[in-house]
Design a protein around this motif. Sequence first.
Motif, mmCIF file in Angstrom:
data_model
loop_
_atom_site.group_PDB
_atom_site.id
_atom_site.type_symbol
_atom_site.label_atom_id
_atom_site.label_comp_id
_atom_site.label_asym_id
_atom_site.label_seq_id
_atom_site.Cartn_x
_atom_site.Cartn_y
_atom_site.Cartn_z
ATOM 1 N N TRP A 70 80.933 75.566 135.355
ATOM 2 C CA TRP A 70 79.936 75.535 134.287
ATOM 3 C C TRP A 70 79.867 74.127 133.691
ATOM 4 O O TRP A 70 80.890 73.470 133.513
ATOM 5 C CB TRP A 70 80.309 76.522 133.179
ATOM 6 N N LYS A 71 78.659 73.700 133.363
ATOM 7 C CA LYS A 71 78.445 72.381 132.765
ATOM 8 C C LYS A 71 78.091 72.473 131.286
ATOM 9 O O LYS A 71 77.863 71.460 130.625
ATOM 10 C CB LYS A 71 77.343 71.635 133.525
ATOM 11 N N HIS A 72 78.048 73.692 130.760
ATOM 12 C CA HIS A 72 77.775 73.921 129.346
ATOM 13 C C HIS A 72 78.770 74.945 128.805
ATOM 14 O O HIS A 72 79.183 75.859 129.528
ATOM 15 C CB HIS A 72 76.348 74.455 129.123
ATOM 16 N N ILE A 73 79.121 74.791 127.527
ATOM 17 C CA ILE A 73 79.960 75.787 126.872
ATOM 18 C C ILE A 73 79.331 76.155 125.528
ATOM 19 O O ILE A 73 78.515 75.410 124.980
ATOM 20 C CB ILE A 73 81.410 75.302 126.651
ATOM 21 N N HIS A 74 79.725 77.305 125.033
ATOM 22 C CA HIS A 74 79.240 77.787 123.735
ATOM 23 C C HIS A 74 80.425 78.033 122.819
ATOM 24 O O HIS A 74 81.470 78.523 123.256
ATOM 25 C CB HIS A 74 78.446 79.081 123.913
ATOM 26 N N PHE A 75 80.252 77.698 121.540
ATOM 27 C CA PHE A 75 81.264 77.988 120.523
ATOM 28 C C PHE A 75 80.585 78.661 119.344
ATOM 29 O O PHE A 75 79.509 78.234 118.908
ATOM 30 C CB PHE A 75 81.959 76.703 120.046
ATOM 31 N N SER A 76 81.221 79.712 118.812
ATOM 32 C CA SER A 76 80.734 80.378 117.600
ATOM 33 C C SER A 76 81.882 80.543 116.621
ATOM 34 O O SER A 76 82.962 81.039 116.990
ATOM 35 C CB SER A 76 80.149 81.763 117.918
ATOM 36 N N GLY A 77 81.647 80.113 115.385
ATOM 37 C CA GLY A 77 82.609 80.304 114.317
ATOM 38 C C GLY A 77 81.899 80.827 113.090
ATOM 39 O O GLY A 77 80.698 81.114 113.123
ATOM 40 N N LYS A 78 82.617 80.951 111.994
ATOM 41 C CA LYS A 78 82.015 81.453 110.765
ATOM 42 C C LYS A 78 81.009 80.442 110.227
ATOM 43 O O LYS A 78 81.360 79.331 109.844
ATOM 44 C CB LYS A 78 83.103 81.719 109.731
ATOM 45 N N ASP A 188 84.341 82.617 120.739
ATOM 46 C CA ASP A 188 83.396 83.275 119.845
ATOM 47 C C ASP A 188 84.207 84.022 118.789
ATOM 48 O O ASP A 188 84.774 85.081 119.050
ATOM 49 C CB ASP A 188 82.494 84.236 120.623
ATOM 50 N N PHE A 189 84.266 83.428 117.580
ATOM 51 C CA PHE A 189 85.061 83.991 116.488
ATOM 52 C C PHE A 189 84.277 84.970 115.626
ATOM 53 O O PHE A 189 84.702 85.288 114.517
ATOM 54 C CB PHE A 189 85.597 82.855 115.604
ATOM 55 N N SER A 190 83.143 85.464 116.120
ATOM 56 C CA SER A 190 82.340 86.396 115.339
ATOM 57 C C SER A 190 82.991 87.773 115.225
ATOM 58 O O SER A 190 82.579 88.600 114.407
ATOM 59 C CB SER A 190 80.944 86.534 115.953
#
Length: 389
Positions: A70-78, A188-190
């Motif tokens: 993969w050449k892209h990553i996703h991050f999710s936080g508060k 993904d910290f959701s």
Amino acid sequence: MSNQTIHYDYIIIGAGAAGLMLAKAMSQDSFFDNSSILLLDKDSKTTNDRTWCFWEKGKGPFDHLVSKEWKHIHFSGKGFSKDYKIAPFTYKMVKGLDFYEDALNYISTKNNIRFKVEEVLSIEDKNEFAFITTSKQTYSSKRVFNSMFSYDRANQQTTYPVLQQHFLGWKIRTDQAVFDKDKATYMDFSVPQKGNTRFMYMLPFSSNEALVEYTLFSKDLLSEAEYKDALQTYISEDLQIKNFEIVDTEYGSIPMTCYPFSKNNSRHIYHIGTAGGWAKPSTGYAFMSTARKIPKLIHHLKTDKSLNILKFKNRFWYYDLILLDVLAKNNSQGHSIFTSIFRKRSPQLLFNFLDENTSLKEELYFIWSCPKWLFTKYLAKRLGITKKS
């Protein structure tokens, strides 16, 4: 079981990442051509029992085994969510079975290396040799490399916190195209934190197939039902996937500790891989960390010096220690720490930092993105311990 003791010049216990990387490296080096080498594992390594992921710039030595990248990553936080291009890095995945087959096939071409499927019952260091007793035989050697991991000694001390990265992952298949196959979800910290550091990790293999993994950085494991409930809720409610098939499962626990496993080494026994503390304490990533250490171990073996003097501790060990101090006492703050890092710094800097490939100036800049009051507090405590000693 035979009463005869069979001697080998080198014995490697465990045919996982560390054991097979070491065995293959020795088989590729003419220095070891006249040495007898034994590789032991209780398993025949014919199933895909795990996957390894790592980031890398450009091409690398395991590219022929990479099944997806993969050449892209996703991050999710508060209160924060972002997609990142990670060039010049690529996030890569290697299936365990592909790795096992590649290494064992190569090793099988060497007459001086034997792979035996036998369970190791005991390892003892006695005078001139170490003795390994298996379910079938007793072996001796002056140089034994042990990758069998145990929490026992680490849990018997209090100087260094001992956490675990534990997870349950489902490889799922859907009847509709729902995944972005070019983007991995790094964290993904959701999901509800429940007093811990908990996040979802997702690797899409195609538009309708992905590994979805519920991961925790904490001291204690959960019940099987808790992992499953969290996965079910995330897939059905957060990802809005109502119909899916569980194709495969992946469960594991990786130590997160700065406990010096080198203390377990003896005159003739040297611990490698996770058993040697080769997994990155702050993340649990071990595959490329191990790959970088193997050439140094091979070089050391050629010097004929004592194995006990080969150590890998550096300044990054201290950075890991402070983070683990923070997470051990403030486990619910993990999401805010990682959100602060991703909000303020690039993933490229993060990867370079975790690869221990940064300058001191870059390291200070990176660390300054973390909640300062937390890290200053535990840094002061560690400095206080140092002064008293």
